[in-house]
Scaffold this active site. Sequence first.
Site, PDB file in Angstrom:
ATOM      1  CG  HIS A   1     -52.158  39.054 -75.357  1.00 37.50           C
ATOM      2  ND1 HIS A   1     -51.287  38.255 -76.045  1.00 37.50           N
ATOM      3  CD2 HIS A   1     -53.295  38.330 -75.224  1.00 37.50           C
ATOM      4  CE1 HIS A   1     -51.872  37.093 -76.313  1.00 37.50           C
ATOM      5  NE2 HIS A   1     -53.090  37.109 -75.816  1.00 37.50           N
TER       6      HIS A   1
ATOM      7  CG  ASP B   1     -52.100  32.342 -76.760  1.00 38.46           C
ATOM      8  OD1 ASP B   1     -52.579  33.486 -76.663  1.00 38.46           O
ATOM      9  OD2 ASP B   1     -52.629  31.337 -76.231  1.00 38.46           O
TER      10      ASP B   1
HETATM   11  N1  SAH Z   1     -51.475  29.269 -74.811  1.00 39.83           N
HETATM   12  C1  SAH Z   1     -52.026  29.188 -73.455  1.00 39.83           C
HETATM   13  C2  SAH Z   1     -52.123  30.519 -72.764  1.00 39.83           C
HETATM   14  C3  SAH Z   1     -50.858  31.311 -72.748  1.00 39.83           C
HETATM   15  S1  SAH Z   1     -50.924  32.627 -71.566  1.00 39.83           S
HETATM   16  C4  SAH Z   1     -53.410  28.552 -73.511  1.00 39.83           C
HETATM   17  O1  SAH Z   1     -54.080  28.700 -74.537  1.00 39.83           O
HETATM   18  O2  SAH Z   1     -53.838  27.972 -72.537  1.00 39.83           O
HETATM   19  C5  SAH Z   1     -49.480  33.503 -71.998  1.00 39.83           C
HETATM   20  C6  SAH Z   1     -48.184  32.864 -71.533  1.00 39.83           C
HETATM   21  O3  SAH Z   1     -47.131  33.580 -72.154  1.00 39.83           O
HETATM   22  C7  SAH Z   1     -47.935  32.936 -70.026  1.00 39.83           C
HETATM   23  O4  SAH Z   1     -47.787  31.649 -69.512  1.00 39.83           O
HETATM   24  C8  SAH Z   1     -46.634  33.750 -69.889  1.00 39.83           C
HETATM   25  O5  SAH Z   1     -45.736  33.260 -68.903  1.00 39.83           O
HETATM   26  C9  SAH Z   1     -46.019  33.602 -71.271  1.00 39.83           C
HETATM   27  N2  SAH Z   1     -45.153  34.710 -71.680  1.00 39.83           N
HETATM   28  C10 SAH Z   1     -45.417  36.034 -71.664  1.00 39.83           C
HETATM   29  N3  SAH Z   1     -44.387  36.740 -72.170  1.00 39.83           N
HETATM   30  C11 SAH Z   1     -43.434  35.842 -72.520  1.00 39.83           C
HETATM   31  C12 SAH Z   1     -42.113  35.935 -73.101  1.00 39.83           C
HETATM   32  N4  SAH Z   1     -41.569  37.108 -73.430  1.00 39.83           N
HETATM   33  N5  SAH Z   1     -41.438  34.792 -73.300  1.00 39.83           N
HETATM   34  C13 SAH Z   1     -41.959  33.586 -72.964  1.00 39.83           C
HETATM   35  N6  SAH Z   1     -43.203  33.443 -72.425  1.00 39.83           N
HETATM   36  C14 SAH Z   1     -43.925  34.542 -72.207  1.00 39.83           C
HETATM   37 MG    MG Z   2     -54.604  33.316 -75.958  1.00 38.15          MG
END
Ligand code: SAH
Ligand code: MG
Length: 214
Positions: free
Chosen positions: A139, A136
């Site tokens: 995206h 997650d």
């Molecule tokens: N799972 C959470 C939402 C996640 S939002 C919920 O349901 O509330 C996506 C997160 O992924 C963000 O906090 C962002 O900092 C992280 N993210 C994006 N790309 C990333 C990467 N390459 N490595 C680590 N974290 C990443």
């Molecule tokens: Mg999500």
Amino acid sequence: MSEAVLRAARSAVGFMPDDEGMALHDAALSVPVPGPLVEVGSYLGRSTLYLAAAARARGGVVVTVDHHRGSEEHQPGWEYHDPGLVDPTTGRLDTLPGFRRAIASAGVEDVVVAVVARSETLAALWDRQAAFVFLDGSHTDESAGRDYRCWSPHVAVGGLLAIHDVFPDPADGGQAPYRIYRRALESGEYTEVPGCGSLRLLRRDRPPAVPGSA
Ligand code: SAH
Ligand code: MG
């Protein structure tokens, strides 16, 4: 005990509807193989708390990785930007303090292992089978594809790969998570089990193909 954690999950800030969070929790709890739960994308801890409740009940831990600088859509000027999450010292987004508060308030610091890193950095150091991997993170196609490539090999046979924000219809949302879900199915290594909403659950039936051996 885990009821209180689930209540905390419901009131935490994040992007996980309660029905999908409960499906995430139930799936993680029911995995019949040993090993840690892994989450990519901790944000402010909402989905982490659903997994923490499952980890506590399993007698295990959830390892959750995030660089805590936000995804594309969290940056200034984008749809999900929260100005309150900008660290005035660095001028950059920082979800780590809020994440820690959520985990501490819910009383699950003992079962949540937070890693502040890029997902691919942790994946390269990872050397054990995970019972459950929940993707997650960012995206974009590049990032979602990388998360799938990096983490899928670490899912134990009999374990589950969970993917969030899977929208077959482009009118409902971005297509990157849908594309990695398709890729996982087309690998022939997974069988889909019932998910919920945009949460897809795939059980690993066969060990990962060794790259270059096909
Ligand atoms: N799972 C959470 C939402 C996640 S939002 C919920 O349901 O509330 C996506 C997160 O992924 C963000 O906090 C962002 O900092 C992280 N993210 C994006 N790309 C990333 C990467 N390459 N490595 C680590 N974290 C990443
Ligand atoms: Mg999500």
